[in-house]
Design a protein around this motif. Structure first.
Motif, mmCIF file in Angstrom:
data_model
loop_
_atom_site.group_PDB
_atom_site.id
_atom_site.type_symbol
_atom_site.label_atom_id
_atom_site.label_comp_id
_atom_site.label_asym_id
_atom_site.label_seq_id
_atom_site.Cartn_x
_atom_site.Cartn_y
_atom_site.Cartn_z
ATOM 1 N N TYR A 31 -45.021 -9.329 31.271
ATOM 2 C CA TYR A 31 -46.066 -9.381 30.256
ATOM 3 C C TYR A 31 -46.386 -10.805 29.805
ATOM 4 N N ARG A 32 -45.733 -11.786 30.403
ATOM 5 C CA ARG A 32 -45.990 -13.174 30.029
ATOM 6 C C ARG A 32 -47.354 -13.621 30.547
ATOM 7 N N ARG A 33 -47.888 -14.651 29.911
ATOM 8 C CA ARG A 33 -49.192 -15.227 30.249
ATOM 9 C C ARG A 33 -50.338 -14.224 30.031
ATOM 10 N N ASP B 172 -39.182 -13.093 22.273
ATOM 11 C CA ASP B 172 -38.888 -12.574 23.615
ATOM 12 C C ASP B 172 -40.107 -11.823 24.144
ATOM 13 N N VAL B 173 -40.475 -12.112 25.377
ATOM 14 C CA VAL B 173 -41.528 -11.364 26.064
ATOM 15 C C VAL B 173 -41.026 -11.107 27.480
ATOM 16 N N GLU C 230 -40.896 -10.686 31.347
ATOM 17 C CA GLU C 230 -41.581 -11.518 32.333
ATOM 18 C C GLU C 230 -42.893 -10.904 32.822
ATOM 19 N N GLY D 80 -46.951 -13.329 23.556
ATOM 20 C CA GLY D 80 -46.170 -14.254 22.736
ATOM 21 C C GLY D 80 -47.015 -14.889 21.643
ATOM 22 N N CYS E 239 -34.215 -12.056 28.980
ATOM 23 C CA CYS E 239 -35.095 -13.191 28.715
ATOM 24 C C CYS E 239 -34.357 -14.522 28.634
ATOM 25 N N GLY F 186 -42.461 -7.132 24.065
ATOM 26 C CA GLY F 186 -41.883 -8.320 23.444
ATOM 27 C C GLY F 186 -41.633 -8.099 21.967
#
Length: 165
Positions: free
Chosen positions: A92-94, A87-88, A90, A98, A26, A70
């Motif tokens: 799982y982002r958006r 930390d998340v 990538e 987070g 991350c 995360g």
């Protein structure tokens, strides 16, 4: 809004290797925590770590598969909580992972009477700055060379309010 299959749970020592590896992917090498530093934060008095984990049925059979998406690590004293890292992965982002972790950390802190939360974030990390601002954090200072020569950070703070359930 709940995310199907996502649970937030306290850190367990068996999570250490996964969290350390996640921090390494991350963040750049100059910012990511090494094993000794990560272990020190996790074991310090006043530390609190929440893990976001997706659960689901495994393709090969009835077993439950678990993926850590995360985590958030904070450290606090009697008045303030410090976000050490959020930390998340990538992939799982958006997806609000987070935000859910941050909100859970804030609830945990206020349940112990903590009145404020602060953090440092790279002045160039636009996505992180947007996340913090979305949750009410404001820039209070610029810290020169925080992440190394020419790599500045914003200090950001938020006043926490206790809310009954």
């Amino acid at each position: 809004m709940p995310i199907p299959g996502l649970i937030l749970r306290p850190y367990q020592p068996s999570d250490f290797d996964a969290l350390l590896a996640m921090d390494q992917v991350c963040f750049p090498k100059t910012i990511a925590y090494g094993p000794r530093e990560m272990k020190s934060y996790l074991q310090s008095v006043g530390s609190h770590c929440i893990v976001a984990e997706f659960t689901g049925m495994a393709f090969a059979g009835p077993e439950i598969s678990r993926t850590i998406a995360g985590f958030i690590l904070t450290e606090s004293d009697a008045e303030f909580a410090h976000v050490i890292t959020l930390d998340v992965l990538e992939s799982y982002r958006r997806q609000s992972v987070g935000s859910l972790l941050l909100e859970a950390a804030e609830r945990e802190a206020t349940s112990r009477g903590i009145t404020g939360m602060y953090l440092e974030t790279a002045t160039t990390n636009k996505a992180a700055i947007a996340l913090w601002k979305k949750h009410g954090y404001v820039e209070t200072a610029t810290i020169e060379n925080y992440y190394g020569r020419g790599q500045n950070a914003f200090e950001m703070r938020k006043q926490l309010e206790w809310k009954s359930k």
